[in-house]
Design an enzyme around this catalytic site. Sequence first.
Site, PDB file in Angstrom:
ATOM      1  N   GLU A 194       0.788  -1.299   0.033  1.00 32.94           N
ATOM      2  CA  GLU A 194       0.133   0.062  -0.019  1.00 32.94           C
ATOM      3  C   GLU A 194       0.784   1.213  -0.198  1.00 32.94           C
ATOM      4  O   GLU A 194       0.445   2.148  -0.508  1.00 32.94           O
ATOM      5  CB  GLU A 194      -0.845   0.170   1.063  1.00 32.94           C
ATOM      6  CG  GLU A 194      -1.992  -1.232   1.251  1.00 32.94           C
ATOM      7  CD  GLU A 194      -3.293  -0.913  -0.039  1.00 32.94           C
ATOM      8  OE1 GLU A 194      -3.184   0.145  -0.515  1.00 32.94           O
ATOM      9  OE2 GLU A 194      -3.783  -1.739  -0.527  1.00 32.94           O
ATOM     10  N   TYR A 245      -6.965   5.744   4.590  1.00 30.94           N
ATOM     11  CA  TYR A 245      -6.926   4.973   3.495  1.00 30.94           C
ATOM     12  C   TYR A 245      -6.276   3.724   3.848  1.00 30.94           C
ATOM     13  O   TYR A 245      -6.727   2.529   3.866  1.00 30.94           O
ATOM     14  CB  TYR A 245      -6.636   5.467   1.915  1.00 30.94           C
ATOM     15  CG  TYR A 245      -6.318   4.399   1.176  1.00 30.94           C
ATOM     16  CD1 TYR A 245      -7.345   3.733   0.624  1.00 30.94           C
ATOM     17  CD2 TYR A 245      -4.933   4.025   0.778  1.00 30.94           C
ATOM     18  CE1 TYR A 245      -6.967   2.672  -0.215  1.00 30.94           C
ATOM     19  CE2 TYR A 245      -4.678   3.028   0.107  1.00 30.94           C
ATOM     20  CZ  TYR A 245      -5.708   2.084  -0.462  1.00 30.94           C
ATOM     21  OH  TYR A 245      -5.595   1.312  -1.114  1.00 30.94           O
ATOM     22  N   ASP A 304      -9.826   4.877  -2.006  1.00 29.14           N
ATOM     23  CA  ASP A 304      -8.665   5.413  -2.713  1.00 29.14           C
ATOM     24  C   ASP A 304      -9.315   6.194  -3.848  1.00 29.14           C
ATOM     25  O   ASP A 304     -10.710   6.386  -3.932  1.00 29.14           O
ATOM     26  CB  ASP A 304      -7.811   4.480  -3.103  1.00 29.14           C
ATOM     27  CG  ASP A 304      -8.382   3.532  -4.374  1.00 29.14           C
ATOM     28  OD1 ASP A 304      -9.429   3.516  -4.463  1.00 29.14           O
ATOM     29  OD2 ASP A 304      -7.706   2.615  -4.799  1.00 29.14           O
TER      30      ASP A 304
END
Length: 348
Positions: free
Chosen positions: A36, A122, A140
């Site tokens: 990520e 997020y 996102d």
Amino acid sequence: MINSLFYNRLYEWYEMNHRVLPWRETEDAYRIWLSEVILQQTRVAQGMEYYMRFVARWPKVEDLAAADEADVLREWQGLGYYSRARNLHKAAQMVVESGKWKAEGFPNTFEALRALPGVGDYTAGAIASFAYNLPYPAVDGNVYRVVARLLDIDEAFDTTAGKKLFHKHIETLLDREHARMFNSAIMEFGALHCTPVLGDNCTVCPLQEFCLGYAHGTASLLPVRKPRPKVRDRWFTYHVYVQSDDVQGTKDIYTLIRRRENPKDIWYHLYEFPCEEHPSPVTCNPSPLTFTHTLSHQKLHARFLIHRVQKMPSVEGTLTIPWSALDDYALSRLTLRALDTMQLSLPN
Ligand code: SF4
């Protein structure tokens, strides 16, 4: 009206169309976190290469925590946004030093994940749902786009008020029992089907009957963003000293580099050739090596002057290194671009 048919359609689409990505095939929170962070502002194809290298070199969070920052930056080289790499390293050290997650290997609550440097809502939501199936959304840019179109929301999603509004809607859309599946599917749907340029995608969309943007003819105008901030121009002259005689006692070629030391400026702790910054465009005889380099809020106008010298000048804060050792330092992307061009003629 969102109902179980909506989720079935979305999940069927996902099963048939999703890309096989290594970080979606694991429930290892450390690896999901690495992916990520690497994928923020990075294309999947490019991020894949970095992910594989990081996982091979530092397979566990303890390995990353024990690494030198310089090695982490070096491995990150070319991805840009180097604060992400520094935060990655710092967060790994925090996880290991706290000793709290020795058994689990990595923090396993949304709050503990959110407290790590560089981890926002997020990323915390993505790790919490992908690794532990906890009921948190992972929102996102792809998800903002899909939700704006599905619900026909014309409020800018990147303002404080807009974010709040979107999050309220996404909380109600989230399939809380299957958060891992829901987040994976809606993100992938945005990445591959409900794309910025829609083409004919709406006509073959499995979610068409649920989509208010499609029904109202507004889908291609969504999502709305706030106006972009003004980009700041900066002008740099880099001095590339090349000492090609035998003064250093070897046949190697030497140059000068320095480390950027301002934590508030771009490229903190990265290396580059000695540089001057000018308040306005430089009008004197331009070097043939000029580059324009665009960052998120800055446009850099750089020229590289090559000085072939018999004796290296004394420039404060610089290191004299063999040209062949440049690869051992974490260099800014601009410097790498310039080197790519310079290697054609230098050193010789
Ligand atoms: S109908 Fe079009 S805009 Fe709506 S979800 Fe499908 S692809 Fe996206």
